[in-house]
Design a protein around this motif. Structure first.
Motif, mmCIF file in Angstrom:
data_model
loop_
_atom_site.group_PDB
_atom_site.id
_atom_site.type_symbol
_atom_site.label_atom_id
_atom_site.label_comp_id
_atom_site.label_asym_id
_atom_site.label_seq_id
_atom_site.Cartn_x
_atom_site.Cartn_y
_atom_site.Cartn_z
ATOM 1 N N PRO A 7 44.308 -39.662 -13.745
ATOM 2 C CA PRO A 7 43.697 -39.637 -15.024
ATOM 3 C C PRO A 7 42.080 -39.562 -14.962
ATOM 4 O O PRO A 7 41.427 -40.044 -14.066
ATOM 5 N N PRO A 8 41.566 -39.457 -16.006
ATOM 6 C CA PRO A 8 39.924 -39.198 -16.173
ATOM 7 C C PRO A 8 39.393 -40.921 -16.036
ATOM 8 O O PRO A 8 40.395 -41.606 -16.431
ATOM 9 N N PHE A 10 37.628 -42.211 -18.272
ATOM 10 C CA PHE A 10 37.643 -42.619 -19.771
ATOM 11 C C PHE A 10 38.523 -41.866 -20.543
ATOM 12 O O PHE A 10 38.858 -40.800 -20.097
ATOM 13 N N TRP A 14 43.114 -36.254 -19.833
ATOM 14 C CA TRP A 14 42.034 -34.953 -19.872
ATOM 15 C C TRP A 14 41.914 -34.166 -21.005
ATOM 16 O O TRP A 14 40.804 -33.932 -21.409
ATOM 17 N N VAL A 17 39.404 -35.918 -23.049
ATOM 18 C CA VAL A 17 38.143 -35.912 -22.386
ATOM 19 C C VAL A 17 37.575 -34.418 -23.021
ATOM 20 O O VAL A 17 36.112 -34.203 -23.375
ATOM 21 N N TYR A 18 38.362 -33.216 -22.875
ATOM 22 C CA TYR A 18 38.168 -32.017 -23.212
ATOM 23 C C TYR A 18 37.637 -31.940 -24.711
ATOM 24 O O TYR A 18 36.740 -31.683 -25.306
ATOM 25 N N VAL A 21 34.231 -33.732 -25.171
ATOM 26 C CA VAL A 21 33.172 -33.105 -24.970
ATOM 27 C C VAL A 21 32.758 -31.950 -26.021
ATOM 28 O O VAL A 21 31.643 -31.398 -26.320
ATOM 29 N N TYR A 24 31.318 -33.814 -28.953
ATOM 30 C CA TYR A 24 29.903 -34.273 -28.441
ATOM 31 C C TYR A 24 28.805 -33.105 -28.505
ATOM 32 O O TYR A 24 27.856 -33.146 -29.419
ATOM 33 N N LEU A 25 29.576 -31.990 -28.254
ATOM 34 C CA LEU A 25 28.511 -30.740 -28.312
ATOM 35 C C LEU A 25 28.352 -30.318 -29.633
ATOM 36 O O LEU A 25 27.082 -29.859 -30.314
ATOM 37 N N ILE B 85 32.564 -31.630 -17.006
ATOM 38 C CA ILE B 85 33.873 -31.893 -17.309
ATOM 39 C C ILE B 85 34.796 -31.028 -16.089
ATOM 40 O O ILE B 85 35.734 -31.715 -15.833
ATOM 41 N N GLN B 265 37.075 -41.476 -8.637
ATOM 42 C CA GLN B 265 36.830 -42.046 -9.968
ATOM 43 C C GLN B 265 35.155 -42.251 -10.158
ATOM 44 O O GLN B 265 34.698 -42.068 -11.087
ATOM 45 N N ARG B 268 33.544 -38.973 -10.388
ATOM 46 C CA ARG B 268 33.488 -38.364 -11.859
ATOM 47 C C ARG B 268 33.106 -39.271 -12.787
ATOM 48 O O ARG B 268 32.473 -38.526 -13.589
#
Lengths: 41, 544
Positions: A7-8, A10, A14, A17-18, A21, A24-25, B85, B265, B268
């Motif tokens: 897992p990422p 944060f 994922w 997360v995508y 972002v 965010y953009l 990402i 991690q 990342r």
């Protein structure tokens, strides 16, 4: 679990997360456009 | 520079270098020298990634670009968070999982030795050309502004960089990057504050922003699309994503940074930190340039910021017209701030355009963008701050070039020497050769720095140079990661076809350079896939 499947660091997944972002953009571009427009008299 | 500036300059550079050497004092193996034993914390890796990308060019040229062209350069970075990402999710685990020293080593594991050799060679050519430019950028400006000898400046910076990079390897590079990045932010903050504080009495930050916006300097987002326009929303999002993906995913100077993280991690987190922090940082740098513009509305700017050319224009008719244009623009600015309406905003813009026309005539359209920020710093910052900003410029040039030199040495050692010339030697021998390669690339950087003369905006020159090669590099890594049926020969031919397509596009002069990455990458992937399909069809038809 292979490294790619880990897992990422944060937000848990994922997919989040995508989306994070993208949001965010969108926020950055929106704020910059507002910033520029706010000085148009 | 005054004595206090010299003291602060020497103390800052001395502290950064000694700290980096102290942190790397136990480096005794190839893994320690090239990958810091994969032991660095995320914040060091994160700032090292940022510092390697933020060369002196970033500070000198980006601020000048905002002064001359406004803030639309920020769109160049819109693709970076998307790329980070993707690098974090796909590239970093592939490289870490394969246990490689370089990104190109992975290509042999996936394809074959010839693809690895070709891509390593492309990297050495491209980064070898850029490293001189990175080192030369501050030297040329310091020569014009302070009268320092550019050869001596590049030699001095080059020797310091070679010294700590040879002795401490990537650990010294990363820890000096960390310090340099912190100092850079302090120096830029000081410049921004001075540009605001030194405005005339009664004129504040909001007024300064209004003037910059009225002259088109805060035009951060351009929604109109033109293939040949370098910076607009679409080219930033699409072309910028491809360029950033190629830079952070395939350029050894960046891959090596996140391979030094303690674990996947940590690597990342360092990448995701850059995904979030890079745009605000660039905004901050560009805003400094825009505020310098407003400062020069009230403080008469020189006829040209290239001080070496001012003497020839003294007492000429154009100098008198320049003085008139400066006075007319200042009067229009004061009227605008008093009345605050659209008519006076248009009047100020017209006055600025008249000023700009005289400026362009004086400079004969030669680009003096790179001299704007340093002229402001040396003429208007208080004692001590000048030394700090010069240290920032030196630090930025040193952090970027040390990263490049270190990665060039790594590829030379791992992908060329160890793979093709002398495989199977002892670790101590490879460590010795790594240091030798570092010395070679350091001296090469100093020597090739002179080739950067005569270029316009250096930040654009560096990015354009990268775009000539990055499309090919990105294409082959996408083939490696996402197209499991593509073989080595197809990938090899694909890279050649991609590079040919980029150079042909460049020769037409019809397409902005950010699109080179998209075109090159597309041609590599398409060629690789088509050749693999054709190869399989031929193989199937031969089977009984």
């Amino acid at each position: 679990m292979t490294p790619q499947q880990e897992p990422p660091p944060f937000l848990g997944t994922w997919a989040r997360v995508y989306w994070g972002v993208v949001l965010y953009l969108a926020a950055v571009i929106g704020v910059l456009m507002l910033f520029t427009a706010s000085f148009r008299l | 520079m005054r004595t206090l500036d010299w003291v602060i300059f020497a103390a800052t550079i001395g502290f950064i270098v000694l700290y980096g050497l102290w942190k790397s004092r136990k480096t005794a193996t190839v893994q320690g020298y090239l990958l810091a034993d994969r032991s660095l914390p995320w914040y060091t890796v994160a700032l090292s990634i940022m510092a390697t990308q933020a060369s002196a060019v970033t500070f000198i040229s980006t601020t000048g670009q905002a002064y001359a062209d406004g803030m639309r350069f920020i769109q160049f970075y819109f693709g970076l968070p998307i790329a980070m990402i993707l690098v974090s999710a796909y590239f970093a685990p592939k490289f870490r999982g394969a246990g490689v020293y370089t990104a190109y080593e992975y290509l042999e594991k996936r394809f074959d030795a010839k693809t690895r050799a070709l891509v390593s060679l492309i990297f050495l050519i491209q980064r070898g050309l850029a490293v001189g430019m990175i080192l030369y950028a501050p030297a040329v400006v310091l020569t014009v502004i302070l009268g320092w000898d550019d050869r001596l400046t590049t030699l001095l910076m080059g020797l310091v960089v070679i010294g700590y990079t040879v002795m401490g390897g990537i650990r010294a590079v990363a820890w000096t990057d960390f310090q340099q990045m912190l100092i850079m932010l302090i120096g830029l903050g000081a410049a921004l504050v001075v540009a605001i504080v030194k405005l005339p009495a009664g004129i504040g930050f909001g007024d300064s922003l209004l003037l910059a916006a009225s002259a088109g300097k805060l035009n951060a987002v351009t929604t109109n699309f033109d293939w040949n326009d370098r910076y607009n929303l679409l080219s930033g999002l699409v072309g910028g994503t491809f360029l950033a993906l190629a830079y952070f995913g395939c350029d050894q100077s960046q891959v090596q940074r996140y391979l030094t993280g303690k674990d996947l991690q940590q690597s990342r987190v360092s990448l995701l930190f850059n995904a979030i922090a890079k745009i605000p940082m660039q905004f901050f740098i560009l805003l400094t340039g825009a505020m310098v513009f407003s400062f020069y509305v009230f403080t008469a700017p020189p006829l040209t910021f290239h001080s070496g050319k001012v003497g020839a224009l003294a007492g000429t008719a154009i100098e008198a017209r320049h003085r008139q244009a400066v006075a007319a623009r200042e009067a229009a600015a004061r009227e605008l701030l008093e009345r605050r309406d659209a008519a006076h905003q248009a009047k100020f813009l017209a006055a600025h355009q008249a000023f700009d026309a005289v400026h362009k005539e004086a400079t004969k359209a030669a680009n003096d963008t790179n001299y704007v920020f340093m002229t402001f710093v040396t003429q208007h910052l208080p004692a001590g701050f000048v030394g700090l900003v010069i240290a920032v410029i030196f630090g930025a040039a040193m952090s970027a070039s040390s990263g490049e030199i270190n990665s060039l040495a790594t590829v030379t050692m791992v992908d060329m020497y160890q793979r093709f010339i002398r495989p199977g030697a002892a670790d101590a021998h490879y460590l010795w050769f790594s240091r030798l390669a570092t010395v070679f690339w350091g001296l090469y950087a100093v020597a090739s720095a002179q080739l950067a003369r005569g270029l316009g905006s250096l930040v654009e020159a560096v990015n354009m140079l990268g775009s000539l090669f990055y499309g090919g590099l990105l294409g082959v890594f996408l083939l490696a990661f996402f197209f499991p049926r593509v073989n080595g020969t197809a990938a090899f031919v694909g890279v050649l076809a991609g590079e040919a397509a980029i150079f042909y596009t460049h020769s037409t002069g019809q397409v902005g350079f950010l699109w080179y990455n998209v075109i090159g990458c597309g041609v590599v992937v398409l060629t690789g896939c088509l050749l693999s399909i054709a190869g399989r069809s031929a193989s199937n038809s031969r089977q009984p």
